[in-house]
Scaffold this active site. Structure first.
Site, PDB file in Angstrom:
ATOM      1  N   GLY A 123       0.762  -1.288   0.036  1.00  0.00           N
ATOM      2  CA  GLY A 123       0.016   0.028  -0.011  1.00  0.00           C
ATOM      3  C   GLY A 123       0.711   1.228  -0.057  1.00  0.00           C
ATOM      4  O   GLY A 123       0.474   2.138   0.337  1.00  0.00           O
ATOM      5  N   ASP A 170      -1.395   9.325  -5.420  1.00  0.00           N
ATOM      6  CA  ASP A 170      -0.246   8.508  -5.199  1.00  0.00           C
ATOM      7  C   ASP A 170       0.793   9.190  -6.032  1.00  0.00           C
ATOM      8  O   ASP A 170       1.985   9.249  -5.711  1.00  0.00           O
ATOM      9  CB  ASP A 170      -0.292   6.993  -5.543  1.00  0.00           C
ATOM     10  CG  ASP A 170      -1.550   6.525  -4.858  1.00  0.00           C
ATOM     11  OD1 ASP A 170      -1.929   7.046  -3.877  1.00  0.00           O
ATOM     12  OD2 ASP A 170      -1.984   5.377  -5.022  1.00  0.00           O
ATOM     13  N   TYR A 220     -12.354  -1.405  -4.975  1.00  0.00           N
ATOM     14  CA  TYR A 220     -11.948   0.232  -5.028  1.00  0.00           C
ATOM     15  C   TYR A 220     -13.084   0.708  -6.265  1.00  0.00           C
ATOM     16  O   TYR A 220     -13.345   1.815  -5.843  1.00  0.00           O
ATOM     17  CB  TYR A 220     -10.391   0.345  -5.493  1.00  0.00           C
ATOM     18  CG  TYR A 220     -10.058   1.627  -5.585  1.00  0.00           C
ATOM     19  CD1 TYR A 220      -9.244   2.259  -4.501  1.00  0.00           C
ATOM     20  CD2 TYR A 220     -10.086   2.324  -6.556  1.00  0.00           C
ATOM     21  CE1 TYR A 220      -8.886   3.728  -4.389  1.00  0.00           C
ATOM     22  CE2 TYR A 220      -9.744   3.853  -6.687  1.00  0.00           C
ATOM     23  CZ  TYR A 220      -9.093   4.073  -5.768  1.00  0.00           C
ATOM     24  OH  TYR A 220      -8.698   5.509  -5.542  1.00  0.00           O
TER      25      TYR A 220
HETATM   26  C1  GLA Z   1      -5.108   4.275  -3.608  1.00  0.00           C
HETATM   27  C2  GLA Z   1      -5.460   5.153  -4.915  1.00  0.00           C
HETATM   28  C3  GLA Z   1      -5.403   6.569  -4.474  1.00  0.00           C
HETATM   29  C4  GLA Z   1      -6.411   6.739  -3.022  1.00  0.00           C
HETATM   30  C5  GLA Z   1      -6.143   5.792  -2.124  1.00  0.00           C
HETATM   31  C6  GLA Z   1      -7.227   5.759  -0.977  1.00  0.00           C
HETATM   32  O1  GLA Z   1      -3.953   4.392  -3.144  1.00  0.00           O
HETATM   33  O2  GLA Z   1      -4.205   4.868  -5.865  1.00  0.00           O
HETATM   34  O3  GLA Z   1      -5.801   7.337  -5.376  1.00  0.00           O
HETATM   35  O4  GLA Z   1      -7.625   6.828  -3.404  1.00  0.00           O
HETATM   36  O5  GLA Z   1      -6.084   4.445  -2.395  1.00  0.00           O
HETATM   37  O6  GLA Z   1      -7.218   7.091  -0.428  1.00  0.00           O
END
Ligand code: GLA
Length: 385
Positions: A123, A170, A220
């Site tokens: 993550g 990210d 997601y």
């Molecule tokens: C992943 C996605 C991001 C964001 C996070 C949750 O990392 O790539 O864009 O939505 O989850 O905050």
């Protein structure tokens, strides 16, 4: 050997001296989860765990790729289709495809050797680092004038081509990070500021569950879909509402019966998380760490019960952390369904907390979680070797 040196050594052995070496960091996020694609605020930071890329030109219209971490090679013919192959090189294909959509195409072949120390599945956004670093390298080598924000959009588009409808956080963090600073990014207008992370006697500790549940990508996208459908519903009654950020809990209650139960829970989480980001960043600037910690525990509860993106392993780590003296806050971090928790721990307590927590986790889950210590670092850049 340091990972950067290792990548360089592999490159040198095969191709000689690289023309360019690029470092692209992973990221953490202090607070503000699943708010980026809802046009809210996030507080990420680039970290010292990164991907490294060595590049040199070759004489053919081919990009030769070598992945050091898992010892694999692949080639992409620049004049051929960039259709995905259901393989690791898809990220490179998707980046090239996203660039092509903008009318950009490498004008020559390249040799690329890459690898890094971002735990995959942790993550920490290794895929955003991968895309951002590759784009940055191409932009430098071919003299395109993409800004860092342009590059973040290309990287995001690449993830969408792969199939994860992620937000911008990210790649933005990987490209815009600053040493010892957290970014406060407004995902509506993409304005941002930096603030120093000053935790005094406390430190950030990541604890990796070492699980990545397979439903992560589809769940997601489902969450994003729930939010977008709920927004469209609300806009029928409140045309001035542009994003979920424009609503408050009172408005949400007013239209509660217009939503499915899931949509209601998702939106409620987003509205509350928005408020938490504001509270936590204000508290951080006032050096009120207990409040920051409380916001983190609350965020986890919301992510787990309302947004439903946690998993038993993450819930266990947070529940255990809550019982430990010296832990101010803990929550799952990133998209969810595995990966790491982020914890604020008193430096004097870290060793004992980690030992007790790991032992209890192992008894329940069957293996020990992995603590990861991070420093906040600069964003994507050319590195000297
Ligand atoms: C992943 C996605 C991001 C964001 C996070 C949750 O990392 O790539 O864009 O939505 O989850 O905050």
């Amino acid at each position: 050997m340091q990972i950067k040196q290792e990548i360089l050594a592999v490159f040198k052995q095969q191709y000689g001296t690289p023309a360019l070496v690029v470092r692209a960091p992973g990221r953490i996020n202090l607070i503000g989860e699943h708010t980026d694609y809802n046009h809210g605020f996030v507080t990420p930071a680039a970290i010292d765990k990164a991907m490294y890329f060595c590049f040199s030109a070759n004489e053919e219209p081919i990009i030769n790729l070598r992945a050091v971490n898992f010892d694999r090679r692949a080639s992409i013919f620049l004049d051929d289709s960039l259709a995905l192959r259901q393989s690791w090189e898809d990220y490179f294909l998707a980046v090239l495809d996203a660039l092509r959509e903008r009318g950009l195409k490498p004008t020559g072949g390249l040799n690329v050797v890459f690898g890094g120390d971002i735990p995959s599945g942790g993550g920490l956004s290794s895929s955003a680092a991968l895309c951002s670093g590759f784009i940055f390298g191409l932009n430098t080598l071919f003299g395109w004038s993409l800004t860092r924000l342009d590059m973040a959009f290309v990287a995001q588009r690449a993830e969408h081509i792969i199939g994860t409808m992620c937000g911008i956080m990210d790649m933005f963090a990987s490209l815009h990070g600053r040493a010892n600073h957290v970014i406060c990014l407004d995902c509506r207008d993409l304005s941002y500021s930096y603030f120093p992370l000053n935790l005094g006697d406390y430190e950030l500790v990541l604890i990796n569950t070492k699980v990545k549940h397979s439903l992560a990508e589809s769940a997601y996208n489902d969450r994003r879909n729930d939010c977008e459908t709920a927004l469209a519903t609300l806009q029928k009654y409140q045309p001035n509402v542009q994003t979920l950020r424009d609503i408050n809990e009172k408005m949400l209650e007013t239209y509660q019966e217009k939503f499915t139960q899931n949509q209601y829970k998702r939106v409620r989480f987003v509205v509350q998380e928005e408020q938490r980001v504001r509270n936590a960043t204000a508290a951080l600037q006032a050096h009120d760490l207990p409040t920051v910690g409380r916001c983190m525990f609350e965020a986890h509860a919301g992510l787990s019960q309302m947004y439903e993106v946690s998993c038993p392993e993450l819930d266990l780590l947070v529940a255990l952390a809550k019982t430990k003296k010296g832990v101010l806050g803990a929550r799952m971090m990133g998209g969810g369904f595995g990966g790491c928790t982020l914890n604020i721990v008193h430096k004097r307590a870290t060793a004992i907390v980690l030992e007790e927590l790991s032992a209890a986790y192992e008894r329940e889950i069957g293996w020990r979680p992995e603590p990861i210590f991070v420093r906040l670092e600069e964003g994507v850049a050319v590195v000297n070797c």
